[in-house]
Write a protein that holds these residues in place. Structure first.
Motif, PDB file in Angstrom:
ATOM      1  N   LEU A 168       0.805  -1.206  -0.109  1.00  0.00           N
ATOM      2  CA  LEU A 168      -0.122   0.000   0.030  1.00  0.00           C
ATOM      3  C   LEU A 168       0.999   1.307  -0.088  1.00  0.00           C
ATOM      4  O   LEU A 168       0.744   2.287  -0.729  1.00  0.00           O
ATOM      5  CB  LEU A 168      -0.777  -0.101   1.202  1.00  0.00           C
ATOM      6  N   LEU A 169       1.749   1.179   0.740  1.00  0.00           N
ATOM      7  CA  LEU A 169       2.819   2.293   1.034  1.00  0.00           C
ATOM      8  C   LEU A 169       3.627   2.740  -0.359  1.00  0.00           C
ATOM      9  O   LEU A 169       3.694   3.852  -0.827  1.00  0.00           O
ATOM     10  CB  LEU A 169       3.828   2.264   2.112  1.00  0.00           C
ATOM     11  N   GLY A 170       4.081   1.650  -0.826  1.00  0.00           N
ATOM     12  CA  GLY A 170       4.800   1.634  -2.239  1.00  0.00           C
ATOM     13  C   GLY A 170       3.918   2.271  -3.382  1.00  0.00           C
ATOM     14  O   GLY A 170       4.504   3.013  -4.010  1.00  0.00           O
ATOM     15  N   ARG A 171       2.766   1.835  -3.426  1.00  0.00           N
ATOM     16  CA  ARG A 171       1.753   1.903  -4.493  1.00  0.00           C
ATOM     17  C   ARG A 171       1.399   3.418  -4.422  1.00  0.00           C
ATOM     18  O   ARG A 171       1.247   4.156  -5.443  1.00  0.00           O
ATOM     19  CB  ARG A 171       0.718   1.218  -4.651  1.00  0.00           C
ATOM     20  N   LEU A 172       1.123   3.922  -2.876  1.00  0.00           N
ATOM     21  CA  LEU A 172       0.732   5.267  -2.605  1.00  0.00           C
ATOM     22  C   LEU A 172       1.986   6.289  -3.258  1.00  0.00           C
ATOM     23  O   LEU A 172       1.403   7.361  -3.624  1.00  0.00           O
ATOM     24  CB  LEU A 172       0.573   5.494  -1.131  1.00  0.00           C
ATOM     25  N   ILE A 173       3.170   6.065  -3.021  1.00  0.00           N
ATOM     26  CA  ILE A 173       4.151   7.120  -3.255  1.00  0.00           C
ATOM     27  C   ILE A 173       4.479   6.919  -4.740  1.00  0.00           C
ATOM     28  O   ILE A 173       4.916   8.170  -5.294  1.00  0.00           O
ATOM     29  CB  ILE A 173       5.364   6.573  -2.539  1.00  0.00           C
ATOM     30  N   GLU A 174       4.526   5.837  -5.359  1.00  0.00           N
ATOM     31  CA  GLU A 174       5.164   5.824  -6.647  1.00  0.00           C
ATOM     32  C   GLU A 174       4.509   6.778  -7.760  1.00  0.00           C
ATOM     33  O   GLU A 174       5.470   7.515  -8.491  1.00  0.00           O
ATOM     34  CB  GLU A 174       4.845   4.151  -7.178  1.00  0.00           C
ATOM     35  N   PRO A 175       3.325   7.118  -7.925  1.00  0.00           N
ATOM     36  CA  PRO A 175       3.046   8.035  -8.841  1.00  0.00           C
ATOM     37  C   PRO A 175       3.569   9.535  -8.758  1.00  0.00           C
ATOM     38  O   PRO A 175       3.977  10.169  -9.722  1.00  0.00           O
ATOM     39  CB  PRO A 175       1.214   8.083  -8.799  1.00  0.00           C
ATOM     40  N   THR A 176       3.785   9.947  -7.626  1.00  0.00           N
ATOM     41  CA  THR A 176       4.194  11.315  -7.160  1.00  0.00           C
ATOM     42  C   THR A 176       5.739  11.396  -7.373  1.00  0.00           C
ATOM     43  O   THR A 176       6.368  12.330  -7.395  1.00  0.00           O
ATOM     44  CB  THR A 176       3.708  11.826  -5.821  1.00  0.00           C
ATOM     45  N   ALA A 177       6.220  10.155  -6.957  1.00  0.00           N
ATOM     46  CA  ALA A 177       7.770  10.155  -6.866  1.00  0.00           C
ATOM     47  C   ALA A 177       8.466   9.912  -8.245  1.00  0.00           C
ATOM     48  O   ALA A 177       9.547  10.150  -8.531  1.00  0.00           O
ATOM     49  CB  ALA A 177       8.111   8.923  -5.932  1.00  0.00           C
ATOM     50  N   ASN A 178       7.657   9.137  -9.186  1.00  0.00           N
ATOM     51  CA  ASN A 178       7.953   8.950 -10.585  1.00  0.00           C
ATOM     52  C   ASN A 178       8.559   9.878 -11.154  1.00  0.00           C
ATOM     53  O   ASN A 178       7.567  10.909 -11.651  1.00  0.00           O
ATOM     54  CB  ASN A 178       7.177   8.052 -11.281  1.00  0.00           C
ATOM     55  N   PRO A 179       9.701  10.293 -11.546  1.00  0.00           N
ATOM     56  CA  PRO A 179      10.073  11.357 -12.541  1.00  0.00           C
ATOM     57  C   PRO A 179       9.460  11.257 -13.923  1.00  0.00           C
ATOM     58  O   PRO A 179       9.695  12.172 -14.676  1.00  0.00           O
ATOM     59  CB  PRO A 179      11.624  11.436 -12.374  1.00  0.00           C
ATOM     60  N   ASN A 180       8.870  10.327 -14.317  1.00  0.00           N
ATOM     61  CA  ASN A 180       8.565  10.182 -15.762  1.00  0.00           C
ATOM     62  C   ASN A 180       7.159  10.330 -15.905  1.00  0.00           C
ATOM     63  O   ASN A 180       6.583  10.203 -16.978  1.00  0.00           O
ATOM     64  CB  ASN A 180       8.910   8.380 -16.390  1.00  0.00           C
ATOM     65  N   ASN A 181       6.656  11.051 -15.092  1.00  0.00           N
ATOM     66  CA  ASN A 181       5.223  11.238 -15.147  1.00  0.00           C
ATOM     67  C   ASN A 181       5.161  12.788 -14.562  1.00  0.00           C
ATOM     68  O   ASN A 181       5.878  13.225 -13.983  1.00  0.00           O
ATOM     69  CB  ASN A 181       4.112  10.446 -14.485  1.00  0.00           C
ATOM     70  N   ASP A 182       3.753  13.220 -14.850  1.00  0.00           N
ATOM     71  CA  ASP A 182       3.542  14.630 -14.109  1.00  0.00           C
ATOM     72  C   ASP A 182       2.736  14.912 -12.762  1.00  0.00           C
ATOM     73  O   ASP A 182       2.233  15.703 -12.544  1.00  0.00           O
ATOM     74  CB  ASP A 182       2.664  15.711 -15.395  1.00  0.00           C
ATOM     75  N   PHE A 183       2.589  13.885 -12.232  1.00  0.00           N
ATOM     76  CA  PHE A 183       1.571  13.736 -11.215  1.00  0.00           C
ATOM     77  C   PHE A 183       2.343  14.546  -9.944  1.00  0.00           C
ATOM     78  O   PHE A 183       3.439  14.331  -9.670  1.00  0.00           O
ATOM     79  CB  PHE A 183       1.361  12.454 -10.828  1.00  0.00           C
TER      80      PHE A 183
END
Length: 420
Positions: A168-183
């Motif tokens: 849960l923690l990993g999935r929660l963080i991945e979209p905003t930490a991922n430098p390859n998207n704009d979230f």
């Protein structure tokens, strides 16, 4: 409709990982987050009550799961529910177990004398600090994180999650930490089915938020108020708007006003709507099922349980539409109550059919009774909103430092001294 379905302007990130090998997926996810953490700092904010450290198994499991990850730079626990120094020290020692490796851990004693002195100073400078509760605790703790300048990305989740898994923690963080998207902001969602009673949970979302937002969307459309119609359509895009799990970029967090009552989640979504384009917002399926403590209906006590929650949330929405050009009076509230009740009953019918097809236990009578109470709570919220002119939000930290430039130094000193 396929589960690939996207509705509204925000991006929905589905839980397809469940189809594949869970352990292999988790390793791949955490490897990515470790790579991201080499280029940005990730922090975790945990609002918690003192009493939660004595709930058997729940918080213990959360701590053990978090200690399995290596990508967090810092963890801040916003501790409420105690004014006793002995209890604070007990909780501080309990949470210090999260200090794996070089990770920094701080426990903010929200009810302690040093933080209360800061609240008093802010109030003296005419800064609204709200009332004690999760929202206030989150707000002051965010201020501390901003003061320390140790996080580029911050995630937040509650400490009463019975079914907690570090996935849960990993999935929660991945979209905003991922430098390859704009979230810049990501909201969690999940199923709410009790594994013991085999019932649908999440009454506040199912029976109030969803039909209420649908009600307001229709009313704004009929009245040609396109700005507010778009606002409620945006809220309708979220699958679980009351989820307490979200992550965001620090530069966004500094600009957010934070509700200090039960309106925290919907207020945060609204603040994000004001500051970001839709393409920078995502919601993500965090887990197969989510279980936490349940609120009582408390139909006769407006200061407790779901009664207070519904009133606070409704007050936020009413304050919002009044602040965006929609007059509200008794006749308008009467229309909202009647429309909500009609729409909510159609939702109840759908939940009943869904439960029947999935062999879930469903008490349609009690669900319809809850809807009738929620309808009345709308009236209570209006009575309170008319008296409370100032709203229910703490100002953003970008705003606070204009009035109290030294506040960050005060926060760092107070927290460090409490944690000595």
């Amino acid at each position: 409709m396929s589960e690939f379905h996207q509705e509204g302007d925000i991006t929905t990130i589905h839980g397809f990982y469940d189809i594949f090998d869970r352990d292999a997926y988790l390793k791949q996810l955490e490897d990515k987050l470790m790579e991201y953490s080499e280029h940005l700092d990730i922090g975790l904010l945990l609002p918690s009550l003192y009493g939660e450290i004595h709930v058997p198994g729940v918080l213990e499991n959360i701590i053990n799961q978090i200690n399995e990850v290596d990508y967090l730079r810092s963890i801040v626990v916003a501790l409420g529910g105690t004014k006793k120094k002995r209890e604070f020290k007990e909780a501080r020692d309990y949470f210090y177990r999260l200090g794996k490796g070089t990770r920094d851990v701080k426990v903010i004693w929200v009810d302690g004398p040093r933080i209360q002195k800061i609240f008093n100073k802010l109030q003296y400078r005419k800064i609204d600090v709200g009332v004690p509760g999760k929202g206030q605790s989150v707000w002051i703790s965010m201020g501390y994180l901003f003061a320390k300048e140790v996080c580029d990305v911050i995630a937040l989740h509650d400490c009463d999650i019975v079914t907690y898994d570090r996935l849960l923690l990993g999935r929660l963080i991945e979209p905003t930490a991922n430098p390859n998207n704009d979230f810049e902001f990501c909201k969690g969602y999940y199923a709410r089915i009790s594994p013991t009673s085999m019932e649908m949970k999440g009454r506040a979302t199912r029976l109030f938020i969803s039909p209420f937002v649908e009600t307001m969307t229709r009313i704004m459309h009929q009245r040609n108020h396109h700005q507010l119609e778009d606002f409620f359509r945006y809220h309708r895009s979220f699958r679980y708007p009351l989820a307490g799990e979200f992550s965001f970029l620090t530069r966004l967090g500094r600009a957010l006003n934070i509700a200090y009552d039960w309106g925290l989640e919907v207020s945060t979504l609204s603040e994000v709507h004001e500051r970001l384009t839709a393409k920078k917002i995502a919601q993500i399926d965090l887990c197969k099922n989510y279980e936490h403590k349940h609120q009582q209906l408390s139909e006769k006590d407006p200061q407790a349980g779901l009664h207070r929650m519904i009133v606070d949330i409704t007050k936020f929405y009413l304050n919002y539409i009044r602040g965006h050009g929609m007059p509200v009076d008794d006749a308008f509230i009467d229309m909202v109550q009647r429309t909500y009740y009609s729409i909510a009953l159609t939702f109840v019918k759908s939940y009943s059919d869904d439960s029947e097809a999935n062999s879930l236990v469903y008490d349609r009578h009690m669900e319809e009774l809850a809807v009738s109470y929620f309808r009345d709570f709308i009236g209570t919220a209006w009575e309170q909103a008319r008296r409370e002119k100032g709203g229910t939000q703490n100002p953003s930290w970008n705003r606070v430092i204009y009035s109290v430039p030294e506040i960050y130094k005060d926060l760092i000193r107070a927290v460090d001294e409490d944690n000595e």
